[in-house]
Design an enzyme around this catalytic site. Structure first.
Site, PDB file in Angstrom:
ATOM      1  N   CYS A 288       0.850  -1.192   0.000  1.00 44.19           N
ATOM      2  CA  CYS A 288       0.000   0.000   0.000  1.00 44.19           C
ATOM      3  C   CYS A 288       0.886   1.243   0.000  1.00 44.19           C
ATOM      4  CB  CYS A 288      -0.904   0.007   1.235  1.00 44.19           C
ATOM      5  SG  CYS A 288      -1.990   1.464   1.280  1.00 44.19           S
TER       6      CYS A 288
ATOM      7  N   CYS B  63       0.847   4.815   6.901  1.00 42.54           N
ATOM      8  CA  CYS B  63       0.285   4.674   8.250  1.00 42.54           C
ATOM      9  C   CYS B  63       1.288   3.911   9.122  1.00 42.54           C
ATOM     10  CB  CYS B  63      -1.044   3.925   8.192  1.00 42.54           C
ATOM     11  SG  CYS B  63      -2.212   4.617   6.995  1.00 42.54           S
TER      12      CYS B  63
ATOM     13  N   CYS C 288       0.841   0.123  10.309  1.00 42.52           N
ATOM     14  CA  CYS C 288       0.312  -0.887   9.394  1.00 42.52           C
ATOM     15  C   CYS C 288       1.372  -1.735   8.708  1.00 42.52           C
ATOM     16  CB  CYS C 288      -0.556  -0.201   8.345  1.00 42.52           C
ATOM     17  SG  CYS C 288      -1.447  -1.401   7.334  1.00 42.52           S
TER      18      CYS C 288
ATOM     19  N   CYS D  52     -16.890  -8.560   5.811  1.00 43.49           N
ATOM     20  CA  CYS D  52     -16.158  -7.337   5.476  1.00 43.49           C
ATOM     21  C   CYS D  52     -14.942  -7.689   4.620  1.00 43.49           C
ATOM     22  CB  CYS D  52     -15.688  -6.641   6.751  1.00 43.49           C
ATOM     23  SG  CYS D  52     -17.021  -6.382   7.935  1.00 43.49           S
TER      24      CYS D  52
ATOM     25  N   CYS E 216     -19.690  -5.396   3.793  1.00 43.00           N
ATOM     26  CA  CYS E 216     -18.919  -4.208   4.172  1.00 43.00           C
ATOM     27  C   CYS E 216     -17.603  -4.245   3.402  1.00 43.00           C
ATOM     28  CB  CYS E 216     -18.658  -4.213   5.675  1.00 43.00           C
ATOM     29  SG  CYS E 216     -17.645  -2.809   6.217  1.00 43.00           S
TER      30      CYS E 216
ATOM     31  N   CYS F  69     -19.151   2.823   8.627  1.00 46.68           N
ATOM     32  CA  CYS F  69     -18.404   2.149   9.694  1.00 46.68           C
ATOM     33  C   CYS F  69     -17.134   2.961   9.877  1.00 46.68           C
ATOM     34  CB  CYS F  69     -18.087   0.713   9.260  1.00 46.68           C
ATOM     35  SG  CYS F  69     -17.000  -0.156  10.406  1.00 46.68           S
TER      36      CYS F  69
ATOM     37  N   ARG G 297     -17.760  -1.639  18.147  1.00 48.20           N
ATOM     38  CA  ARG G 297     -17.094  -2.912  17.892  1.00 48.20           C
ATOM     39  C   ARG G 297     -15.758  -3.029  18.623  1.00 48.20           C
ATOM     40  NH1 ARG G 297     -16.760  -3.618  12.212  1.00 48.20           N
ATOM     41  NH2 ARG G 297     -18.847  -4.433  12.380  1.00 48.20           N
TER      42      ARG G 297
END
Length: 333
Positions: free
Chosen positions: A58, A62, A65, A102, A133, A193, A265
């Site tokens: 990616c 971040c 991650c 998801c 999702c 979400c 959640r």
């Protein structure tokens, strides 16, 4: 006072949220449990399963991650997986009690060439009678509308942390980029979400800031995941000091009070909790969780462990809400 039409407030001040957050822990839990019981079945839990449909490489940076191409986290990058494989995983998730499936891709945003693949997947999973999702990074308005037309129920796009702390964690997109995506999602008529991560080295004012951003959105996210950082070797946050579990539970409890109609959640980091810690989180108003062995790339409590926990605590798993098309099929049967 500004209200959503169900009596839910969207005009919380930071001072009010700080007062909630800083009250004695047991008072906070008691208040959160009372709010929870006003709006939800007290002993019911919504179970979702999360699958990575494209892992790694990616372009975002971040700092938490393993999928970021900026860090050497030993993660094996994988190309997007076949739709048939996704359907098999979704069928297994449904069989194990999940009501929502998801799908997450390690993208900055979906490329136009990826959209037919993504839309086909939504249609196929939806046809199984599961809620759907996706989390695919930033969306433009047209992509959000096409996902809605394909039958997507929820779109996940977390704010991660407070606006003030955000630049310490991510530099490749802005906090407002995230809010813009949420706006496109909401305008398309999708459910939102959106939550965040605690334990990123932030202070409690940042946790209050994150909750303030979520609770003052024009409409509260229908689903609010509160993740605890799972430190990953090779990422800049690998050695960050572990946050005390009570701070995580405190954040969940305040989220429950601020967003009484939202599913809160218990998300990443759950595999490190004892049964009694999880029970406290449910007491604090968490009424949704991810089940399965993995959350994208981090370990998670398996479905078998969860069945035992639910039995021990007397929790019932919520069934998937049938969609219009499913109701039509049932009516014809």
């Amino acid at each position: 006072m500004q209200h959503q039409n169900n009596g839910t407030r969207n005009d919380w001040t930071r001072e009010e949220i700080q007062k909630l957050y800083e009250q004695p822990f047991l008072d906070l839990l008691f208040q959160a449990q009372q709010v929870h019981r006003e709006h939800f079945q007290p002993n019911q839990i919504q179970v979702s399963t999360l699958l990575s449909i494209k892992t790694g490489k990616c372009p975002e940076d971040c700092k938490y991650c393993s999928q970021s191409a900026h860090y050497d986290s030993k993660l094996e990058a994988e190309k997007r997986i076949a739709v048939e494989k996704v359907i098999q995983e979704a069928q297994a998730a449904k069989a194990s009690g999940s009501s929502r499936f998801c799908m997450g891709a390690g993208w900055r945003n979906p490329h136009e060439r990826d959209m037919p693949y993504v839309l086909e997947m939504v249609k196929e999973v939806k046809a199984l009678g599961l809620e759907t999702c996706m989390t695919l990074g930033m969306l433009n308005a047209s992509q959000a509308e096409r996902l809605k037309d394909a039958g997507l129920d929820y779109y996940n796009h977390n704010l991660d942390t407070s606006r003030e702390y955000y630049s310490h964690i991510i530099s490749t997109r802005s906090f407002d980029d995230r809010l813009n995506t949420l706006d496109h999602v909401r305008q398309a008529g999708l459910k939102v979400c959106s939550g965040g991560i605690v334990g990123l080295g932030e202070n409690h004012q940042d946790r209050i800031g994150l909750l303030h951003e979520l609770a003052t959105l024009p409409i509260h996210p229908e689903s609010v995941p509160i993740n605890m950082l799972v430190p990953i070797e090779g990422t800049p946050l690998a050695e960050v000091e572990k946050l005390d579990v009570t701070e995580w539970i405190r954040t969940i409890a305040v989220a429950r009070i601020l967003m009484p109609q939202s599913y809160i959640r218990l998300s990443a980091g759950r595999e490190s909790l004892s049964d009694s810690d999880q029970a406290l989180a449910f007491m604090a108003g968490a009424n949704s969780l991810f089940s399965g062995e993995k959350l994208l790339t981090t370990p998670n409590s398996g479905a078998g462990q969860d069945q035992q926990l639910f039995k021990k605590l007397g929790l019932q798993v919520e069934k998937a809400r049938p969609t219009i098309s499913q109701l039509a099929v049932d009516a014809m049967a």
